[in-house]
Design an enzyme around this catalytic site. Structure first.
Site, PDB file in Angstrom:
ATOM      1  N   ASN A 114      13.036   5.531   0.754  1.00  0.00           N
ATOM      2  CA  ASN A 114      12.855   5.281  -0.523  1.00  0.00           C
ATOM      3  C   ASN A 114      11.468   5.157  -1.072  1.00  0.00           C
ATOM      4  O   ASN A 114      11.108   4.532  -1.995  1.00  0.00           O
ATOM      5  CB  ASN A 114      13.912   4.001  -0.794  1.00  0.00           C
ATOM      6  CG  ASN A 114      13.401   2.762  -0.118  1.00  0.00           C
ATOM      7  OD1 ASN A 114      12.546   2.973   0.706  1.00  0.00           O
ATOM      8  ND2 ASN A 114      14.527   1.924  -0.029  1.00  0.00           N
ATOM      9  N   ARG A 251       7.570  -7.686  -0.995  1.00  0.00           N
ATOM     10  CA  ARG A 251       8.522  -8.595  -0.734  1.00  0.00           C
ATOM     11  C   ARG A 251       8.053  -9.893  -1.825  1.00  0.00           C
ATOM     12  O   ARG A 251       6.802 -10.101  -1.648  1.00  0.00           O
ATOM     13  CB  ARG A 251       8.675  -8.871   0.540  1.00  0.00           C
ATOM     14  CG  ARG A 251       9.352  -7.913   1.583  1.00  0.00           C
ATOM     15  CD  ARG A 251      10.856  -7.931   1.068  1.00  0.00           C
ATOM     16  NE  ARG A 251      11.766  -6.914   1.991  1.00  0.00           N
ATOM     17  CZ  ARG A 251      11.876  -5.757   1.389  1.00  0.00           C
ATOM     18  NH1 ARG A 251      11.468  -5.294   0.226  1.00  0.00           N
ATOM     19  NH2 ARG A 251      12.778  -4.967   2.232  1.00  0.00           N
ATOM     20  N   GLN A 280      17.043 -13.622  -2.587  1.00  0.00           N
ATOM     21  CA  GLN A 280      17.807 -12.634  -3.427  1.00  0.00           C
ATOM     22  C   GLN A 280      19.365 -12.563  -3.069  1.00  0.00           C
ATOM     23  O   GLN A 280      19.619 -12.905  -1.851  1.00  0.00           O
ATOM     24  CB  GLN A 280      17.255 -11.272  -2.947  1.00  0.00           C
ATOM     25  CG  GLN A 280      15.857 -11.037  -3.729  1.00  0.00           C
ATOM     26  CD  GLN A 280      15.571  -9.542  -3.294  1.00  0.00           C
ATOM     27  OE1 GLN A 280      14.329  -9.007  -3.715  1.00  0.00           O
ATOM     28  NE2 GLN A 280      16.116  -8.684  -2.805  1.00  0.00           N
ATOM     29  N   HIS A 299      15.088  -6.008  -7.710  1.00  0.00           N
ATOM     30  CA  HIS A 299      15.200  -5.220  -6.905  1.00  0.00           C
ATOM     31  C   HIS A 299      15.963  -4.126  -6.748  1.00  0.00           C
ATOM     32  O   HIS A 299      16.893  -3.867  -5.979  1.00  0.00           O
ATOM     33  CB  HIS A 299      15.421  -6.237  -5.256  1.00  0.00           C
ATOM     34  CG  HIS A 299      14.838  -5.547  -4.193  1.00  0.00           C
ATOM     35  ND1 HIS A 299      14.754  -6.056  -2.903  1.00  0.00           N
ATOM     36  CD2 HIS A 299      14.422  -4.236  -3.918  1.00  0.00           C
ATOM     37  CE1 HIS A 299      14.043  -5.384  -2.071  1.00  0.00           C
ATOM     38  NE2 HIS A 299      14.096  -4.108  -2.652  1.00  0.00           N
TER      39      HIS A 299
HETATM   40  P1  NAD Z   1       4.661   1.280   5.816  1.00  0.00           P
HETATM   41  O1  NAD Z   1       5.006   0.587   7.143  1.00  0.00           O
HETATM   42  O2  NAD Z   1       4.626   2.687   5.692  1.00  0.00           O
HETATM   43  O3  NAD Z   1       3.257   0.835   5.213  1.00  0.00           O
HETATM   44  C1  NAD Z   1       2.964  -0.650   5.416  1.00  0.00           C
HETATM   45  C2  NAD Z   1       1.555  -0.795   5.581  1.00  0.00           C
HETATM   46  O4  NAD Z   1       1.194  -2.201   5.433  1.00  0.00           O
HETATM   47  C3  NAD Z   1       1.130  -0.240   6.739  1.00  0.00           C
HETATM   48  O5  NAD Z   1      -0.167   0.726   6.563  1.00  0.00           O
HETATM   49  C4  NAD Z   1       0.478  -1.577   7.667  1.00  0.00           C
HETATM   50  O6  NAD Z   1      -0.744  -1.275   8.439  1.00  0.00           O
HETATM   51  C5  NAD Z   1       0.016  -2.220   6.439  1.00  0.00           C
HETATM   52  N1  NAD Z   1       0.283  -3.731   6.684  1.00  0.00           N
HETATM   53  C6  NAD Z   1       0.930  -4.703   7.581  1.00  0.00           C
HETATM   54  N2  NAD Z   1       0.541  -5.908   7.513  1.00  0.00           N
HETATM   55  C7  NAD Z   1      -0.716  -5.850   6.825  1.00  0.00           C
HETATM   56  C8  NAD Z   1      -1.747  -6.996   6.843  1.00  0.00           C
HETATM   57  N3  NAD Z   1      -1.437  -8.186   7.147  1.00  0.00           N
HETATM   58  N4  NAD Z   1      -2.941  -6.565   6.161  1.00  0.00           N
HETATM   59  C9  NAD Z   1      -3.088  -5.350   5.553  1.00  0.00           C
HETATM   60  N5  NAD Z   1      -2.089  -4.334   5.887  1.00  0.00           N
HETATM   61  C10 NAD Z   1      -1.027  -4.608   6.537  1.00  0.00           C
HETATM   62  O7  NAD Z   1       5.897   0.873   4.758  1.00  0.00           O
HETATM   63  P2  NAD Z   1       6.095   1.369   3.524  1.00  0.00           P
HETATM   64  O8  NAD Z   1       7.292   2.392   3.581  1.00  0.00           O
HETATM   65  O9  NAD Z   1       4.931   1.784   2.843  1.00  0.00           O
HETATM   66  O10 NAD Z   1       6.654  -0.048   2.774  1.00  0.00           O
HETATM   67  C11 NAD Z   1       5.901  -1.045   2.702  1.00  0.00           C
HETATM   68  C12 NAD Z   1       6.931  -2.314   1.951  1.00  0.00           C
HETATM   69  O11 NAD Z   1       7.503  -1.989   0.950  1.00  0.00           O
HETATM   70  C13 NAD Z   1       7.988  -2.445   3.318  1.00  0.00           C
HETATM   71  O12 NAD Z   1       7.742  -3.228   4.227  1.00  0.00           O
HETATM   72  C14 NAD Z   1       9.023  -3.263   2.319  1.00  0.00           C
HETATM   73  O13 NAD Z   1       8.781  -4.624   2.461  1.00  0.00           O
HETATM   74  C15 NAD Z   1       8.704  -2.789   0.893  1.00  0.00           C
HETATM   75  N6  NAD Z   1       9.605  -1.836   0.498  1.00  0.00           N
HETATM   76  C16 NAD Z   1      10.252  -2.465  -0.917  1.00  0.00           C
HETATM   77  C17 NAD Z   1      11.096  -1.452  -1.545  1.00  0.00           C
HETATM   78  C18 NAD Z   1      11.855  -1.881  -2.696  1.00  0.00           C
HETATM   79  O14 NAD Z   1      13.055  -1.205  -3.071  1.00  0.00           O
HETATM   80  N7  NAD Z   1      11.377  -2.734  -3.627  1.00  0.00           N
HETATM   81  C19 NAD Z   1      11.760  -0.320  -0.741  1.00  0.00           C
HETATM   82  C20 NAD Z   1      10.876   0.294   0.315  1.00  0.00           C
HETATM   83  C21 NAD Z   1      10.042  -0.928   0.833  1.00  0.00           C
END
Ligand code: NAD
Length: 351
Positions: A114, A251, A280, A299
């Site tokens: 997504n 989050r 949530q 959300h």
């Molecule tokens: P991803 O794993 O592709 O990217 C996450 C990025 O965050 C990575 O590049 C990682 O290195 C970085 N990261 C992790 N910890 C870090 C820190 N302490 N400092 C700096 N950078 C850090 O994930 P994504 O697909 O881009 O999704 C990101 C987040 O978005 C998910 O983990 C999820 O919580 C959230 N999300 C929300 C929805 C929604 O419906 N609102 C949907 C999908 C994902």
């Protein structure tokens, strides 16, 4: 085997919209496949006592981030048959990853399913805040025509500086989608991209301390881990440029709840648009529902009908492989073989 799916209630829409796969009534479209393979699928909405009743006999628990089942250590320890925790979506913080690793339970999510849906939502929320859309819409509904009040807080996005915290799949898609708006984009991530990748996306890396004071907009796109939990607190907001707009689709718990309300009331933040909360569903009296200058959503960003199809297919793929004793797609794995293996979560769990 017993597969327990905790999914949001679809209500009337579950009947009229069969594509609403993410609701409990439609059970991710998986019932036929699971039953044909000789297994049991229980699809429920109750993430409390309703889930507790199935925990002792569940082999697999499926949950979505939108309507999370919080499967923490106490539940994992009451689930002797549990082998697999599956997130129908992206972001597996509703599962206790350390406890899953300790008990050799695999955790997987549908990586990438997504990310476009969320990136589009980030662009929408950015424009909603910068252009002051919500109060102008509200005037229309309320029968008003007070241009001064709205225009006094409305800006062009052009020429502004946008910071992206967490430059993974979503962060990169946000950067790509913001390019035509002629903004300056910086990012901070635990992993730095190559110069070529930065050039393609039109963005540059900065340490967080350098990025925060210069951003007009900040988009939070990192996972919730022990390293990011409540990271955006009073001290962090104080380091930001006064009047910044913050968008958080990652989050809710990455942001300290009371500090955010304070920062909006004082004007340190001009606005905040979040799609994510803790807990949530958010209670009716959650302070973020009534704080000033917000553009919150409940959300929904990652559960468009297109996203539901992709994450339902991904969960189906995981289950089919699991039933046949085959390895899951390595990109989907968060915890495997007693360890947190996902590159986005791993460093925060290393002992
Ligand atoms: P991803 O794993 O592709 O990217 C996450 C990025 O965050 C990575 O590049 C990682 O290195 C970085 N990261 C992790 N910890 C870090 C820190 N302490 N400092 C700096 N950078 C850090 O994930 P994504 O697909 O881009 O999704 C990101 C987040 O978005 C998910 O983990 C999820 O919580 C959230 N999300 C929300 C929805 C929604 O419906 N609102 C949907 C999908 C994902």
């Amino acid at each position: 085997m017993k597969i327990v799916a905790v999914l949001y209630p679809g209500g009337e829409a579950a009947k009229t919209t069969p594509e609403l796969l993410g609701c409990a009534e439609n059970a991710l479209g998986l019932r036929e496949m699971v039953e044909a393979a000789g297994h049991e699928l229980v699809s429920i909405t109750d993430a409390g006592a309703g889930l507790d009743a199935h925990v002792p006999t569940a082999d697999v628990i499926i949950a979505t981030p939108f309507w999370p089942a919080y499967v923490m250590r106490d539940r994992i320890e009451k689930a002797p048959n549990l082998k697999l925790l599956l997130t129908a979506g992206v972001g597996s913080d509703h599962f206790d990853l350390a406890a899953a690793a300790d008990h050799n339970v695999t955790v997987a999510e549908v990586t990438g399913s997504n990310v476009v849906s969320v990136a589009e939502h980030v662009v929408m929320m950015t424009l909603a805040l910068v252009r002051n859309y919500i109060p102008s819409y509200q005037q229309v509904v309320d029968g008003l025509w007070d241009i001064g009040t709205v225009a006094a807080r409305s800006h062009d996005l052009e020429d502004k500086t946008v910071g992206i915290f967490g430059m993974g799949r979503i962060g990169q898609r946000v950067a790509a989608r913001l390019k035509p708006f002629d903004v300056t984009v910086y990012y901070h991530d635990q992993r730095r991209m190559t110069t070529t990748e930065e050039q393609v996306l039109g963005c540059r890396y900065l340490p967080l301390e350098k990025m925060l004071p210069i951003c007009d907009v900040l988009s939070i796109n990192a996972p919730l881990t022990p390293a990011t939990q409540e990271m955006f607190n009073r001290e962090m907001f104080a380091k930001m440029k006064r009047g910044v707009n913050v968008v958080n689709t990652a989050r809710g718990r990455i942001v300290h709840a009371e500090s955010l309300v304070e920062a909006l009331k004082s004007g340190q933040l001009a606005g905040y648009a979040g799609d994510v909360w803790y807990p949530q569903p958010a209670p009716a009296d959650h302070p973020w529902r009534s704080m000033p200058n917000h553009a919150m959503t409940p959300h929904v960003s990652g559960t468009t009908l297109e996203a539901q199809k992709r994450y339902a297919d991904g969960v189906g793929d995981c289950l089919e492989r699991f039933f046949k004793g085959q390895a899951l797609d390595p990109d989907f794995l968060i915890v495997d073989g007693g360890k947190v293996v996902s590159p986005s979560y791993r460093s925060a769990y290393e002992k």
